[in-house]
Write an enzyme that holds these catalytic residues in place. Structure first.
Site, PDB file in Angstrom:
ATOM      1  N   PRO A 139      38.687  47.585  27.367  1.00 10.08           N
ATOM      2  CA  PRO A 139      38.525  48.976  27.796  1.00 10.08           C
ATOM      3  C   PRO A 139      39.094  49.134  29.196  1.00 10.08           C
ATOM      4  O   PRO A 139      38.722  48.382  30.102  1.00 10.08           O
ATOM      5  CB  PRO A 139      37.005  49.182  27.779  1.00 10.08           C
ATOM      6  CG  PRO A 139      36.412  47.814  27.862  1.00 10.08           C
ATOM      7  CD  PRO A 139      37.400  46.860  27.276  1.00 10.08           C
ATOM      8  N   MET A 153      40.077  52.138  32.116  1.00  9.34           N
ATOM      9  CA  MET A 153      39.996  53.542  32.501  1.00  9.34           C
ATOM     10  C   MET A 153      41.396  54.149  32.647  1.00  9.34           C
ATOM     11  O   MET A 153      42.281  53.558  33.270  1.00  9.34           O
ATOM     12  CB  MET A 153      39.232  53.692  33.820  1.00  9.34           C
ATOM     13  CG  MET A 153      37.767  53.292  33.736  1.00  9.34           C
ATOM     14  SD  MET A 153      36.818  54.306  32.578  1.00  9.34           S
ATOM     15  CE  MET A 153      36.779  55.868  33.467  1.00  9.34           C
ATOM     16  N   GLN A 176      32.818  51.912  24.514  1.00  9.84           N
ATOM     17  CA  GLN A 176      32.160  51.327  25.676  1.00  9.84           C
ATOM     18  C   GLN A 176      31.426  52.403  26.454  1.00  9.84           C
ATOM     19  O   GLN A 176      31.990  53.438  26.792  1.00  9.84           O
ATOM     20  CB  GLN A 176      33.131  50.627  26.621  1.00  9.84           C
ATOM     21  CG  GLN A 176      32.344  49.872  27.712  1.00  9.84           C
ATOM     22  CD  GLN A 176      33.190  49.209  28.759  1.00  9.84           C
ATOM     23  OE1 GLN A 176      33.882  49.879  29.511  1.00  9.84           O
ATOM     24  NE2 GLN A 176      33.120  47.888  28.834  1.00  9.84           N
ATOM     25  N   CYS A 234      32.302  46.708  35.463  1.00 14.04           N
ATOM     26  CA  CYS A 234      33.189  47.534  36.278  1.00 14.04           C
ATOM     27  C   CYS A 234      32.682  47.625  37.715  1.00 14.04           C
ATOM     28  O   CYS A 234      31.520  47.965  37.943  1.00 14.04           O
ATOM     29  CB  CYS A 234      33.300  48.924  35.674  1.00 14.04           C
ATOM     30  SG  CYS A 234      34.438  50.001  36.577  1.00 14.04           S
ATOM     31  N   LYS A 288      29.675  43.647  27.972  1.00 15.54           N
ATOM     32  CA  LYS A 288      30.804  43.090  28.727  1.00 15.54           C
ATOM     33  C   LYS A 288      30.345  42.914  30.169  1.00 15.54           C
ATOM     34  O   LYS A 288      29.917  43.874  30.804  1.00 15.54           O
ATOM     35  CB  LYS A 288      32.015  44.015  28.666  1.00 15.54           C
ATOM     36  CG  LYS A 288      33.258  43.432  29.355  1.00 15.54           C
ATOM     37  CD  LYS A 288      34.484  44.305  29.109  1.00 15.54           C
ATOM     38  CE  LYS A 288      35.747  43.632  29.637  1.00 15.54           C
ATOM     39  NZ  LYS A 288      35.837  43.655  31.100  1.00 15.54           N
ATOM     40  N   HIS A 334      34.060  38.565  31.669  1.00 12.98           N
ATOM     41  CA  HIS A 334      35.195  38.573  32.594  1.00 12.98           C
ATOM     42  C   HIS A 334      34.969  37.415  33.561  1.00 12.98           C
ATOM     43  O   HIS A 334      33.997  37.410  34.308  1.00 12.98           O
ATOM     44  CB  HIS A 334      35.263  39.907  33.339  1.00 12.98           C
ATOM     45  CG  HIS A 334      36.492  40.060  34.179  1.00 12.98           C
ATOM     46  ND1 HIS A 334      37.085  41.272  34.415  1.00 12.98           N
ATOM     47  CD2 HIS A 334      37.248  39.153  34.852  1.00 12.98           C
ATOM     48  CE1 HIS A 334      38.143  41.109  35.191  1.00 12.98           C
ATOM     49  NE2 HIS A 334      38.256  39.829  35.469  1.00 12.98           N
ATOM     50  N   ASN A 365      37.518  37.110  29.089  1.00 12.51           N
ATOM     51  CA  ASN A 365      38.389  38.181  29.570  1.00 12.51           C
ATOM     52  C   ASN A 365      38.808  37.831  30.989  1.00 12.51           C
ATOM     53  O   ASN A 365      38.089  37.158  31.711  1.00 12.51           O
ATOM     54  CB  ASN A 365      37.633  39.518  29.521  1.00 12.51           C
ATOM     55  CG  ASN A 365      38.356  40.671  30.201  1.00 12.51           C
ATOM     56  OD1 ASN A 365      37.791  41.347  31.051  1.00 12.51           O
ATOM     57  ND2 ASN A 365      39.587  40.893  29.855  1.00 12.51           N
ATOM     58  N   GLY A 366      39.981  38.305  31.380  1.00 13.37           N
ATOM     59  CA  GLY A 366      40.437  38.122  32.745  1.00 13.37           C
ATOM     60  C   GLY A 366      41.619  37.178  32.845  1.00 13.37           C
ATOM     61  O   GLY A 366      41.497  35.990  32.554  1.00 13.37           O
ATOM     62  N   GLY A 367      42.783  37.711  33.229  1.00 11.99           N
ATOM     63  CA  GLY A 367      43.940  36.872  33.501  1.00 11.99           C
ATOM     64  C   GLY A 367      44.675  36.329  32.295  1.00 11.99           C
ATOM     65  O   GLY A 367      45.600  35.529  32.445  1.00 11.99           O
TER      66      GLY A 367
END
Length: 333
Positions: free
Chosen positions: A19, A21, A72, A102, A141, A173, A213-215
Site C-alpha cells: 500500500p 499513498m 488497508q 506509516c 503491517k 517492514h 517488506n522493505g528494500g
C-alpha cells in the site's frame, strides 16, 4: 469472479504490492492486475475516521477485476476500526489490513501508523474488534520498532500480543521508523534493514504467516526470501516504478502458473478502461501517471514517458495519445 477464499488469499500473499499513498489507487491496481493475475494488491491507506465519520465511501471504490485485493485501514479506535472494516468487507475486499507502519506526521497526529508499535495492547484490541466485525482475514503491517526501541525485544513482544488477539498474518517492514527527525521519505531509506530479524521471527513464530517488506527490488530477491522460509514478500517502490520487471514474470516465477505477461498487450487492455474513465468524467493522466514506468529500461521508454507526461493532462487527451506513446516502444523493440 467469485471472491477468493482465505487460503487463496494466503497463497496470493506470497507476493504483494505494498500500500502506497497517492500511488496504489484503483487505476494503478487495475494495471497491476493485468500484469499479474495472482499477486495480492493493496489499497492506499484509508483512515477509519474518513469512512466512519466522514462518510467517504467513494474511497472504497474498486473494480472486481482487481481481486485478490486488500483494504488497508489506518486508525487506533477499536470500535471505529471495526465499523470501517465492516464497510470494507461490505464493499467486497478480500482482506482488511491495519497500518502499524506509516511514520508520517499526519498519521502520528491521529495516533495511528508506526506510533502504534509503542502500544501492542491497543493494536491487539483493534485487531480483536475488527475480527469480531468481519469474516474476511484481518492482518497487520508493522515495523520492527520505532525510535529508541530495541527491535530484538519489541518485535517478538508485539507479535506475541497481537497474535494472541487472533491475528495470524503480519507483513513486517524490516526497518525501524523514526517518528522525530526523519521525513516519511527518509524513513523508507535511512534506517538500516534487518532482514535477519524478520527471518528469526519466522523461526520463533512458525505458526504465523509472515511477509517481509522493505528494500526488495527484484523477483530474484523475493524468491530468496521465500526459499529462506518466509511466507510472503511485499514489494513497494520497485513494483510501482518498474512494474513490468516485478509483475510480468510473477505468476510463473512465484506461483508456478500462467505465462510471462506482455506490457504492450497490457497497454492495449487498458484502453477500454481508459475510455470508460473518460466517459465518467475522468482525466487521462489520472490513469496514465501509473503507467509511466511500464517500459523502464526498454528502448523507447523515454519517449513513452514524455508523451504521456506532457499530453496526459490536456483536454481531450485519450487513447490516441497512449497509442502514439506506445508506437515509440514498438519502433524501438
Amino acid at each position: 469472479m467469485t471472491q477468493p477464499t482465505r487460503d487463496q488469499i494466503r497463497q496470493a500473499a506470497r507476493l504483494s504490492v505494498a500500500p502506497m499513498m497517492d500511488w496504489t489507487d484503483r487505476h494503478c491496481r487495475y494495471l497491476h492486475r493485468l500484469l499479474s493475475g495472482e499477486t495480492l494488491l493493496y489499497t492506499e491507506m484509508v483512515t477509519s475516521p474518513a469512512l466512519v465519520r466522514g462518510g467517504a465511501l467513494h474511497l472504497l471504490d474498486f473494480s472486481p477485476a482487481e481481486h485478490p485485493v486488500a483494504l488497508q485501514l489506518g486508525g487506533s479506535d477499536p470500535a471505529e476500526l471495526a465499523q470501517a472494516a465492516k464497510l470494507g468487507q461490505d464493499a467486497g475486499y478480500d482482506e482488511i489490513n491495519l497500518n502499524v507502519g506509516c511514520p508520517s506526521d499526519r498519521v502520528q497526529s491521529g495516533t495511528f501508523g508506526a506510533v502504534l508499535m509503542k502500544s501492542p495492547g491497543l493494536v491487539a484490541d483493534c485487531v480483536k474488534a475488527m475480527q469480531d466485525a468481519v469474516s474476511v482475514e484481518v492482518t497487520v503491517k508493522c515495523r520492527i520498532g520505532v525510535d529508541d526501541q530495541d527491535p530484538e525485544t519489541v518485535l517478538p513482544d508485539f507479535l506475541e500480543k497481537v497474535s494472541a488477539a487472533g491475528c495470524e498474518r503480519f507483513t513486517i517492514h524490516a526497518r525501524k521508523a523514526w517518528l522525530q527527525g526523519l521525513s516519511p521519505k527518509e524513513n523508507r531509506d535511512v534506517p538500516p534493514l534487518d532482514y535477519d530479524l524478520v527471518l528469526r521471527m519466522k523461526q520463533a513464530f512458525p505458526q504465523l504467516h509472515l511477509s517481509v517488506n522493505g528494500g526488495v527490488t527484484s523477483l530474484a530477491q523475493a524468491k530468496e526470501f521465500l526459499q529462506a522460509g518466509l511466507d510472503g514478500v511485499m514489494i513497494g517502490r520497485a513494483a510501482y516504478h518498474q512494474p513490468a520487471d516485478i509483475l510480468c514474470a510473477a505468476d510463473p516465477e512465484i506461483y508456478g502458473t500462467g505465462q510471462v505477461s506482455d506490457p504492450v498487450q497490457a497497454v492495449h487492455q487498458m484502453l477500454p478502461y481508459i475510455e470508460a474513465h473518460l466517459e465518467a468524467g475522468g482525466k487521462l493522466a489520472q490513469v496514465t501517471r501509473h503507467m509511466l514506468g511500464l517500459f523502464a529500461g526498454r528502448p523507447g521508454a523515454r519517449q513513452w514517458r514524455r508523451i504521456l507526461s506532457e499530453g496526459g493532462h490536456k483536454d481531450g487527451a485519450g487513447p490516441d495519445l497512449v497509442l502514439e506513446a506506445l508506437s515509440h516502444i514498438r519502433q524501438a523493440a
